[in-house]
Design an enzyme around this catalytic site. Structure first.
Site, PDB file in Angstrom:
ATOM      1  N   ARG A 171      51.654  40.027  38.867  1.00 49.72           N
ATOM      2  CA  ARG A 171      53.096  39.859  38.723  1.00 49.72           C
ATOM      3  C   ARG A 171      53.398  38.374  38.500  1.00 49.72           C
ATOM      4  O   ARG A 171      52.757  37.500  39.094  1.00 49.72           O
ATOM      5  CB  ARG A 171      53.828  40.340  39.987  1.00 49.72           C
ATOM      6  N   HIS A 214      52.993  41.560  29.226  1.00 45.67           N
ATOM      7  CA  HIS A 214      52.890  42.582  30.277  1.00 45.67           C
ATOM      8  C   HIS A 214      52.324  43.905  29.737  1.00 45.67           C
ATOM      9  O   HIS A 214      52.952  44.966  29.844  1.00 45.67           O
ATOM     10  CB  HIS A 214      54.262  42.811  30.938  1.00 45.67           C
TER      11      HIS A 214
HETATM   12  N1  NDP Z   1      49.984  43.510  34.340  1.00 44.63           N
HETATM   13  C1  NDP Z   1      49.906  44.820  34.334  1.00 44.63           C
HETATM   14  O1  NDP Z   1      49.980  45.453  33.280  1.00 44.63           O
HETATM   15  C2  NDP Z   1      49.699  45.548  35.613  1.00 44.63           C
HETATM   16  C3  NDP Z   1      49.819  44.918  36.817  1.00 44.63           C
HETATM   17  N2  NDP Z   1      49.555  45.592  37.981  1.00 44.63           N
HETATM   18  C4  NDP Z   1      49.664  44.865  39.251  1.00 44.63           C
HETATM   19  O2  NDP Z   1      48.411  44.908  39.906  1.00 44.63           O
HETATM   20  C5  NDP Z   1      48.642  45.021  41.309  1.00 44.63           C
HETATM   21  C6  NDP Z   1      47.405  45.506  42.019  1.00 44.63           C
HETATM   22  O3  NDP Z   1      47.202  46.874  41.772  1.00 44.63           O
HETATM   23  P1  NDP Z   1      46.154  47.741  42.634  1.00 44.63           P
HETATM   24  O4  NDP Z   1      44.800  47.148  42.574  1.00 44.63           O
HETATM   25  O5  NDP Z   1      46.314  49.146  42.234  1.00 44.63           O
HETATM   26  O6  NDP Z   1      46.733  47.494  44.106  1.00 44.63           O
HETATM   27  P2  NDP Z   1      46.086  47.852  45.512  1.00 44.63           P
HETATM   28  O7  NDP Z   1      47.209  48.114  46.432  1.00 44.63           O
HETATM   29  O8  NDP Z   1      45.017  48.877  45.352  1.00 44.63           O
HETATM   30  O9  NDP Z   1      45.341  46.485  45.943  1.00 44.63           O
HETATM   31  C7  NDP Z   1      46.010  45.395  46.466  1.00 44.63           C
HETATM   32  C8  NDP Z   1      45.005  44.390  46.992  1.00 44.63           C
HETATM   33  O10 NDP Z   1      45.694  43.197  47.383  1.00 44.63           O
HETATM   34  C9  NDP Z   1      45.323  42.851  48.713  1.00 44.63           C
HETATM   35  N3  NDP Z   1      46.445  42.201  49.395  1.00 44.63           N
HETATM   36  C10 NDP Z   1      47.717  42.653  49.579  1.00 44.63           C
HETATM   37  N4  NDP Z   1      48.451  41.767  50.263  1.00 44.63           N
HETATM   38  C11 NDP Z   1      47.630  40.733  50.539  1.00 44.63           C
HETATM   39  C12 NDP Z   1      47.777  39.514  51.249  1.00 44.63           C
HETATM   40  N5  NDP Z   1      48.947  39.162  51.808  1.00 44.63           N
HETATM   41  N6  NDP Z   1      46.708  38.701  51.346  1.00 44.63           N
HETATM   42  C13 NDP Z   1      45.521  39.040  50.805  1.00 44.63           C
HETATM   43  N7  NDP Z   1      45.298  40.179  50.124  1.00 44.63           N
HETATM   44  C14 NDP Z   1      46.339  41.009  49.988  1.00 44.63           C
HETATM   45  C15 NDP Z   1      44.997  44.176  49.386  1.00 44.63           C
HETATM   46  O11 NDP Z   1      44.196  43.926  50.520  1.00 44.63           O
HETATM   47  P3  NDP Z   1      43.530  45.117  51.375  1.00 44.63           P
HETATM   48  O12 NDP Z   1      42.449  45.704  50.485  1.00 44.63           O
HETATM   49  O13 NDP Z   1      42.965  44.446  52.559  1.00 44.63           O
HETATM   50  O14 NDP Z   1      44.640  46.096  51.651  1.00 44.63           O
HETATM   51  C16 NDP Z   1      44.272  44.896  48.247  1.00 44.63           C
HETATM   52  O15 NDP Z   1      42.930  44.474  48.202  1.00 44.63           O
HETATM   53  C17 NDP Z   1      49.857  45.956  41.376  1.00 44.63           C
HETATM   54  O16 NDP Z   1      50.545  45.803  42.587  1.00 44.63           O
HETATM   55  C18 NDP Z   1      50.684  45.511  40.185  1.00 44.63           C
HETATM   56  O17 NDP Z   1      51.626  44.546  40.572  1.00 44.63           O
HETATM   57  C19 NDP Z   1      49.169  46.897  37.982  1.00 44.63           C
HETATM   58  C20 NDP Z   1      49.050  47.575  36.808  1.00 44.63           C
HETATM   59  C21 NDP Z   1      49.328  46.969  35.534  1.00 44.63           C
HETATM   60  O1  LIG Z   2      52.801  46.558  35.740  1.00 41.39           O
HETATM   61  C1  LIG Z   2      52.597  47.734  35.680  1.00 41.39           C
HETATM   62  C2  LIG Z   2      52.368  48.584  36.798  1.00 41.39           C
HETATM   63  O2  LIG Z   2      51.975  49.748  36.580  1.00 41.39           O
HETATM   64  O3  LIG Z   2      52.573  48.136  37.929  1.00 41.39           O
END
Ligand code: NDP
Ligand SMILES: O=CC(=O)O
Length: 312
Positions: free
Chosen positions: A227, A275
């Site tokens: 993001r 994006h």
């Molecule tokens: N640019 C694009 O086109 C897209 C962007 N995205 C973005 O990618 C992000 C990640 O997706 P996804 O992998 O499915 O999400 P997940 O919820 O599976 O993973 C999130 C990860 O972030 C870690 N995390 C959360 N908060 C913290 C913190 N405060 N400190 C350290 N680590 C933290 C979590 O830790 P823990 O494992 O310990 O819970 C976890 O490992 C989405 O939220 C979205 O915003 C997604 C799809 C498309």
């Molecule tokens: O940014 C895209 C999403 O699926 O989140």
């Protein structure tokens, strides 16, 4: 069983047809303002508060991976969704492969110095450069969730030293895991390529700022796939101009669409996409949603819902 569907840009007629085929017997309709008829499930992206407020739903499905927009709306309008109604999001459903493609191609681009060769080409200069060594090219992934895990898997296959940072520790073969704020500096200190795959939560907003960037290895690179609000764009530009960062590739921005007067557009060492790093793949998304609804209908427990308190 009734489903309501709302997405500002998707072709609702196509989705309704595909959902009804995947869920025989279900009636799916596009939600329009004023529709207060009962529904069992809602499939949404940036939904108006009015769509969900006061409904007795069995579950809500976000039509993307990130739930930051719906959770921030919920914070401002707690009446929008009762806390007892589970909220699901898309977990991978084809986005993992897209993130792998994006991350691997960009890391290889920097590793093979294609950015430098492009600059040399612009000056019509024929000049072989020293190769980079993999051991000097540690990739650090912030956010070791569904998508971070996929990206790690693909970069591991290309032989890059890897580390990840998350809230809880991971036990991934070949990847050094760092957990929590207290281990963030250690994570950053050996990172040459920083890949951001964190969710947008109050703890992660603005996390990629001047102080974080200063802790990376010299001539580092930043790849933001998560993001725009994670990155302080002024600090990023300062780190690029000050020589700490060699390059950045951005898919997401603090304001989208990126305003025409943003200095990011002009910067020679910033590469950009609008994006599109990983978009929702309808067949995979519909397969996941329909299977999850079928399980909920059978009364089975479904893991992996969004934790609204945690914020992701
Ligand atoms: N640019 C694009 O086109 C897209 C962007 N995205 C973005 O990618 C992000 C990640 O997706 P996804 O992998 O499915 O999400 P997940 O919820 O599976 O993973 C999130 C990860 O972030 C870690 N995390 C959360 N908060 C913290 C913190 N405060 N400190 C350290 N680590 C933290 C979590 O830790 P823990 O494992 O310990 O819970 C976890 O490992 C989405 O939220 C979205 O915003 C997604 C799809 C498309
Ligand atoms: O940014 C895209 C999403 O699926 O989140």
């Amino acid at each position: 069983m009734d489903l309501i569907f709302y997405h500002p840009t998707f072709d609702a007629a196509w989705w309704i047809d595909a959902l009804e085929k995947a869920l025989p017997g279900a009636k799916v309709r596009e939600w329009r303002s004023g529709d207060n008829d009962p529904a069992d499930y809602a499939l949404v992206w940036h939904p108006p508060v009015e769509m969900l407020a006061g409904r007795k739903l069995r579950a809500v499905f976000a039509l993307g991976a990130g739930v930051d927009s719906i959770l921030s709306q919920l914070q401002a309008n707690p009446e929008m969704l009762d806390a007892s109604i589970p909220l699901f999001r898309l977990e991978d459903t084809g986005m993992g492969l897209q993130m792998q493609e994006y991350a691997v191609s960009q890391v290889l681009h920097w590793f093979r110095r294609f950015d430098d060769y492009q600059a040399l080409k612009n000056e019509r200069r024929w000049q072989p450069l020293a190769e980079y060594a993999r051991e000097d090219f540690t990739v650090g992934i912030m956010g070791a969730g569904v998508l971070g895990a996929k990206v790690a898997e693909s970069l591991l296959a290309w032989g890059f030293p890897l580390r990840c940072w998350s809230r809880s520790r991971k036990d991934w073969p070949g990847v050094r895991s760092f957990a929590g704020r207290e281990e963030l500096s250690a994570f950053l200190s050996q990172t040459r390529v920083l890949i951001n795959l964190l969710p947008n939560t109050p703890e992660t907003v603005g996390i990629i700022n001047g102080s974080l960037l200063a802790q990376l290895q010299d001539n580092a690179y930043v790849l933001n796939l998560a993001r725009g609000v994670h990155v302080n764009e002024e600090d990023l530009l300062a780190a690029l101009n000050g020589g700490k960062l060699k390059g950045a590739m951005l898919d997401v921005y603090s304001r989208e669409p990126l305003p025409a007067d943003s200095p990011l557009w002009q910067h020679p060492r910033v590469a950009m996409t609008p994006h599109i790093a990983a978009v929702t793949r309808p067949p995979e998304a519909i397969a996941y949603i329909s299977q999850t609804i079928a399980r909920l209908q059978r009364g089975e427990a479904v893991a992996g819902g969004v934790d609204r308190v945690r914020g992701y």
